[in-house]
Design an enzyme around this catalytic site. Structure first.
Site, PDB file in Angstrom:
ATOM      1  N   TYR A  90     -28.131 -24.484  -2.347  1.00  0.00           N
ATOM      2  CA  TYR A  90     -26.853 -25.188  -2.358  1.00  0.00           C
ATOM      3  C   TYR A  90     -26.842 -26.271  -1.286  1.00  0.00           C
ATOM      4  O   TYR A  90     -27.521 -26.154  -0.260  1.00  0.00           O
ATOM      5  CB  TYR A  90     -25.699 -24.221  -2.066  1.00  0.00           C
ATOM      6  N   ASP A 120     -17.807 -21.060  -8.456  1.00  0.00           N
ATOM      7  CA  ASP A 120     -16.361 -20.870  -8.427  1.00  0.00           C
ATOM      8  C   ASP A 120     -15.615 -22.115  -8.887  1.00  0.00           C
ATOM      9  O   ASP A 120     -16.200 -23.193  -9.061  1.00  0.00           O
ATOM     10  CB  ASP A 120     -15.911 -20.520  -7.001  1.00  0.00           C
TER      11      ASP A 120
END
Length: 269
Positions: free
Chosen positions: A109, A51
């Site tokens: 992540y 994003d």
């Protein structure tokens, strides 16, 4: 031929990975640079679309081309045509069956929190500032209920386009280095905003606003409105993509920056 690349990028100045009209994207910048080196239009496919504001140290892409170049030319040559906040970290010719997204078995992540009463100017954009101290051990304990294949509706953005909220989390570890809290999570895939929504709720546990058991309760409710606000994108990094060994995809030290596995209090799996 088909080429795979390792990509590192600072997402602060981009409206996400995916190419969009009238705004900057990492994909567009990379395709422009590669097209210059290949002398033909290049379209890339990535392992995970991040994003706006999210960075990556372990992104993987692939593309097909008629151009024949040495692997180092795809790396060094492309870097010469990229902005300073995007870089190719390796290049490799791969089998035709390889696909950066569909061949991946897991994504990893890391979310970096900086716990200090006053914010840092130097670290701005690369971490998320938290003016309260956080209990990393409680956050780690709270996160263990998320392991395995489960319904993550409580941590799924309303605009998520995935057909299912089910995902399989392989590990979730929370560690501390001085004033830094690192949330490390690996799963087969993630629903939209899943990592940031999980971190937002773990922060509530870390501050003592919610008990450890609250995360289990949230998971069971399958209701996004009951969980904490979404954590900022600033501290989130795509640090690794896992592929079957047969593809022999190069590996780099898990980062970002100084946050290598050996430095963390809790060994990462």
């Amino acid at each position: 031929m088909k080429i795979a690349l390792g990509i590192e990028y600072n997402g602060q100045n981009y409206y996400g990975w995916q190419r969009q009209e009238k705004v900057r994207s990492v994909q567009e910048e990379l395709e422009k640079a590669l097209s210059h080196i290949a002398n033909e239009k290049i379209e890339i496919f990535c392992a995970g679309r991040t994003d706006s504001g999210v960075s990556g140290t372990g992104q993987v892409v692939h593309f097909e081309t008629n151009a024949v170049r040495p692997e180092k030319a795809w790396a060094f040559g492309t870097n010469a045509h990229l902005p300073d906040d995007i870089a190719v970290s390796w290049a490799k010719q791969v089998d035709d069956e390889f696909h950066a997204r569909f061949s991946a078995t897991a994504r990893r992540y890391r979310y970096i929190l900086y716990c200090n009463k006053l914010r840092s100017a130097i670290l701005a954009g690369g971490i998320t500032h938290c003016h309260l101290d956080l209990d990393a051990e409680k956050m780690h304990q709270a996160g263990q209920c998320l392991l395995g294949e489960q319904d993550f509706s409580s941590f799924r953005a309303a605009q998520c386009q995935s057909h299912t909220p089910w995902r399989n989390v392989h590990h979730l570890n929370v560690s501390r280095i001085g004033k830094y809290i690192i949330v490390d999570i690996q799963a087969n895939a993630f629903v939209h905003h899943m990592v940031r929504n999980i971190v937002g709720s773990l922060i509530e546990v870390g501050t003592g606003n919610q008990p450890i058991e609250w995360m289990q309760w949230l998971l069971e409710q399958k209701n996004r409105q009951l969980a904490a606000p979404t954590a900022k994108p600033d501290g989130l990094y795509l640090v690794d993509v896992i592929y079957p060994q047969k593809f022999d995809i190069p590996k780099r030290p898990i980062g970002p920056l100084f946050l290598e596995d050996g430095l963390l209090n809790r060994p990462l799996k």
